[in-house]
Motif scaffolding. Structure first.
Motif, PDB file in Angstrom:
ATOM      1  N   GLN A 167     -20.172 -13.743  36.279  1.00 11.29           N
ATOM      2  CA  GLN A 167     -18.905 -14.374  36.670  1.00 11.29           C
ATOM      3  C   GLN A 167     -18.790 -15.831  36.215  1.00 11.29           C
ATOM      4  OE1 GLN A 167     -19.438 -13.107  40.908  1.00 11.29           O
ATOM      5  NE2 GLN A 167     -17.277 -12.563  40.758  1.00 11.29           N
ATOM      6  N   PHE A 168     -19.896 -16.442  35.766  1.00 10.50           N
ATOM      7  CA  PHE A 168     -19.775 -17.868  35.415  1.00 10.50           C
ATOM      8  C   PHE A 168     -20.578 -18.314  34.208  1.00 10.50           C
ATOM      9  CE2 PHE A 168     -23.237 -17.717  38.507  1.00 10.50           C
ATOM     10  CZ  PHE A 168     -24.209 -18.506  37.926  1.00 10.50           C
ATOM     11  N   CYS A 169     -21.621 -17.607  33.821  1.00 13.13           N
ATOM     12  CA  CYS A 169     -22.497 -18.130  32.764  1.00 13.13           C
ATOM     13  C   CYS A 169     -21.787 -18.335  31.434  1.00 13.13           C
ATOM     14  CB  CYS A 169     -23.712 -17.225  32.576  1.00 13.13           C
ATOM     15  SG  CYS A 169     -25.064 -17.625  33.713  1.00 13.13           S
ATOM     16  N   LYS A 170     -20.965 -17.398  31.028  1.00 11.22           N
ATOM     17  CA  LYS A 170     -20.276 -17.545  29.739  1.00 11.22           C
ATOM     18  C   LYS A 170     -19.400 -18.802  29.756  1.00 11.22           C
ATOM     19  CE  LYS A 170     -18.889 -13.925  27.369  1.00 11.22           C
ATOM     20  NZ  LYS A 170     -18.123 -12.726  26.944  1.00 11.22           N
ATOM     21  N   LYS A 171     -18.716 -19.026  30.880  1.00 11.54           N
ATOM     22  CA  LYS A 171     -17.869 -20.227  31.007  1.00 11.54           C
ATOM     23  C   LYS A 171     -18.724 -21.490  31.017  1.00 11.54           C
ATOM     24  CE  LYS A 171     -14.737 -17.742  34.044  1.00 11.54           C
ATOM     25  NZ  LYS A 171     -14.303 -17.670  35.447  1.00 11.54           N
ATOM     26  N   ALA A 172     -19.822 -21.458  31.779  1.00 11.89           N
ATOM     27  CA  ALA A 172     -20.689 -22.638  31.872  1.00 11.89           C
ATOM     28  C   ALA A 172     -21.234 -23.011  30.503  1.00 11.89           C
ATOM     29  CB  ALA A 172     -21.825 -22.376  32.855  1.00 11.89           C
ATOM     30  N   ASN A 173     -21.691 -22.032  29.759  1.00  8.26           N
ATOM     31  CA  ASN A 173     -22.239 -22.305  28.425  1.00  8.26           C
ATOM     32  C   ASN A 173     -21.166 -22.841  27.488  1.00  8.26           C
ATOM     33  OD1 ASN A 173     -24.791 -21.488  29.241  1.00  8.26           O
ATOM     34  ND2 ASN A 173     -24.539 -19.401  28.509  1.00  8.26           N
ATOM     35  N   ALA A 174     -19.959 -22.298  27.579  1.00  2.11           N
ATOM     36  CA  ALA A 174     -18.868 -22.776  26.723  1.00  2.11           C
ATOM     37  C   ALA A 174     -18.508 -24.225  27.048  1.00  2.11           C
ATOM     38  CB  ALA A 174     -17.643 -21.878  26.893  1.00  2.11           C
ATOM     39  N   MET A 175     -18.663 -24.609  28.306  1.00  3.81           N
ATOM     40  CA  MET A 175     -18.339 -25.978  28.719  1.00  3.81           C
ATOM     41  C   MET A 175     -19.507 -26.938  28.495  1.00  3.81           C
ATOM     42  SD  MET A 175     -16.238 -25.169  32.248  1.00  3.81           S
ATOM     43  CE  MET A 175     -15.388 -26.740  32.412  1.00  3.81           C
ATOM     44  N   ARG A 176     -20.637 -26.424  28.013  1.00  5.72           N
ATOM     45  CA  ARG A 176     -21.871 -27.181  27.766  1.00  5.72           C
ATOM     46  C   ARG A 176     -22.489 -27.688  29.072  1.00  5.72           C
ATOM     47  NH1 ARG A 176     -21.150 -31.637  23.614  1.00  5.72           N
ATOM     48  NH2 ARG A 176     -19.230 -32.023  24.715  1.00  5.72           N
ATOM     49  N   PHE A 177     -22.336 -26.897  30.148  1.00  2.42           N
ATOM     50  CA  PHE A 177     -22.959 -27.175  31.430  1.00  2.42           C
ATOM     51  C   PHE A 177     -24.309 -26.463  31.484  1.00  2.42           C
ATOM     52  CE2 PHE A 177     -18.765 -27.544  34.099  1.00  2.42           C
ATOM     53  CZ  PHE A 177     -18.379 -28.632  33.355  1.00  2.42           C
ATOM     54  N   SER A 178     -25.232 -26.992  32.244  1.00  2.52           N
ATOM     55  CA  SER A 178     -26.525 -26.345  32.500  1.00  2.52           C
ATOM     56  C   SER A 178     -26.464 -25.780  33.921  1.00  2.52           C
ATOM     57  CB  SER A 178     -27.657 -27.371  32.363  1.00  2.52           C
ATOM     58  OG  SER A 178     -28.888 -26.752  32.601  1.00  2.52           O
ATOM     59  N   TRP A 179     -26.379 -24.435  34.027  1.00  2.00           N
ATOM     60  CA  TRP A 179     -26.051 -23.830  35.319  1.00  2.00           C
ATOM     61  C   TRP A 179     -27.065 -22.780  35.751  1.00  2.00           C
ATOM     62  CZ3 TRP A 179     -22.400 -27.055  36.442  1.00  2.00           C
ATOM     63  CH2 TRP A 179     -21.700 -26.939  37.654  1.00  2.00           C
ATOM     64  N   LEU A 180     -27.225 -22.674  37.062  1.00  2.00           N
ATOM     65  CA  LEU A 180     -28.143 -21.707  37.660  1.00  2.00           C
ATOM     66  C   LEU A 180     -27.419 -20.882  38.712  1.00  2.00           C
ATOM     67  CD1 LEU A 180     -31.143 -24.096  38.521  1.00  2.00           C
ATOM     68  CD2 LEU A 180     -31.011 -22.546  36.558  1.00  2.00           C
ATOM     69  N   GLN A 181     -27.990 -19.723  38.986  1.00  2.00           N
ATOM     70  CA  GLN A 181     -27.631 -18.961  40.176  1.00  2.00           C
ATOM     71  C   GLN A 181     -28.847 -18.997  41.090  1.00  2.00           C
ATOM     72  OE1 GLN A 181     -28.028 -14.794  40.292  1.00  2.00           O
ATOM     73  NE2 GLN A 181     -26.156 -14.468  41.460  1.00  2.00           N
ATOM     74  N   MET A 182     -28.634 -19.395  42.351  1.00  2.00           N
ATOM     75  CA  MET A 182     -29.730 -19.458  43.318  1.00  2.00           C
ATOM     76  C   MET A 182     -29.226 -18.945  44.661  1.00  2.00           C
ATOM     77  SD  MET A 182     -31.349 -23.204  42.335  1.00  2.00           S
ATOM     78  CE  MET A 182     -32.856 -22.992  43.247  1.00  2.00           C
ATOM     79  N   ASN A 183     -30.164 -18.756  45.604  1.00  2.00           N
ATOM     80  CA  ASN A 183     -29.743 -18.390  46.957  1.00  2.00           C
ATOM     81  C   ASN A 183     -29.711 -19.642  47.820  1.00  2.00           C
ATOM     82  OD1 ASN A 183     -32.442 -18.860  47.910  1.00  2.00           O
ATOM     83  ND2 ASN A 183     -33.008 -16.799  47.271  1.00  2.00           N
ATOM     84  N   TYR A 184     -29.057 -19.535  48.965  1.00  2.00           N
ATOM     85  CA  TYR A 184     -28.877 -20.693  49.839  1.00  2.00           C
ATOM     86  C   TYR A 184     -30.200 -21.249  50.378  1.00  2.00           C
ATOM     87  CZ  TYR A 184     -23.791 -20.113  50.031  1.00  2.00           C
ATOM     88  OH  TYR A 184     -22.463 -20.053  49.708  1.00  2.00           O
ATOM     89  N   GLU A 185     -31.227 -20.409  50.429  1.00  2.00           N
ATOM     90  CA  GLU A 185     -32.524 -20.861  50.946  1.00  2.00           C
ATOM     91  C   GLU A 185     -33.247 -21.789  49.977  1.00  2.00           C
ATOM     92  OE1 GLU A 185     -31.575 -17.514  51.103  1.00  2.00           O
ATOM     93  OE2 GLU A 185     -30.928 -17.893  53.164  1.00  2.00           O
TER      94      GLU A 185
END
Length: 195
Positions: A167-185
């Motif tokens: 839902q977000f990685c393709k957009k994040a990479n296109a925007m040149r952001f460094s993004w992760l998916q993590m849990n709240y813990e």
């Protein structure tokens, strides 16, 4: 030291906008600067950043500790108190002045500093901060507000908790952001968009 040996930059975290009763320096905060509890953290209270001169020595000591620990930069959290039910009627300019002061103090110590969340003040703060850190901008549809950092060739780091990587990685990479998916813990489990 181990991270530095692997040529990894070390960013050290502390809360610059709240009082946490479990911190070693908690007893140094004057009672007059303690405001409302955070919505999801009943043991944590907003502090009156419009009177930061009453606790500036605490924040300076935290930055000095970051230097002593050989941190390359700092991530001051909760620096968007004016947008929350803080108990002090803080306004935009109160936050702007405090955040710029944090930046000045960090840079005087040779530390880089990241702007954590506070997306509504990015245009006024991008020149003062070296990188941005954001939580859930894709979920809240506010990632475009972070673009001034990219335009100045400054890194934007972030995390999503609710969305899947599809839902977000393709957009994040296109925007040149460094993004992760993590849990709240924040227990170490993570998936990077770089993978």
């Amino acid at each position: 030291n181990e991270l530095h040996e692997r040529d990894i930059k070390v960013i050290c975290y502390f809360s610059a906008g709240t009082y946490e009763d479990f911190r070693d320096d908690a007893n140094k905060f004057p009672k007059v600067v303690l405001g409302n509890a955070l919505e999801d953290w009943p043991d944590e209270k907003w502090i009156d950043i419009s009177n930061y001169n009453l606790f500036s020595d605490i924040m300076e000591a935290r930055m000095d500790l970051a230097v002593k620990k050989k941190c390359d930069g700092i991530e001051p959290d909760n620096i968007d108190g004016y947008e929350n039910n803080n108990g002090f009627n803080l306004n935009y300019n109160d936050q702007l002045e405090y955040n710029r002061w944090l930046s000045k103090e960090a840079h005087e110590r040779g530390l880089s500093i990241g702007l954590k969340n506070d997306v509504d003040q990015i245009n006024d703060l991008v020149d003062y901060f070296d990188f941005a850190i954001n939580e859930q901008c894709f979920e809240y549809d506010e990632c475009h507000l972070l673009e001034p950092f990219i335009e100045q060739n400054k890194a934007v780091f972030g995390v999503e908790y609710e969305l899947t990587i599809n839902q977000f990685c393709k957009k994040a990479n296109a925007m040149r952001f460094s993004w992760l998916q993590m849990n709240y813990e924040l227990d170490g489990e993570q998936v990077s968009c770089d993978e």
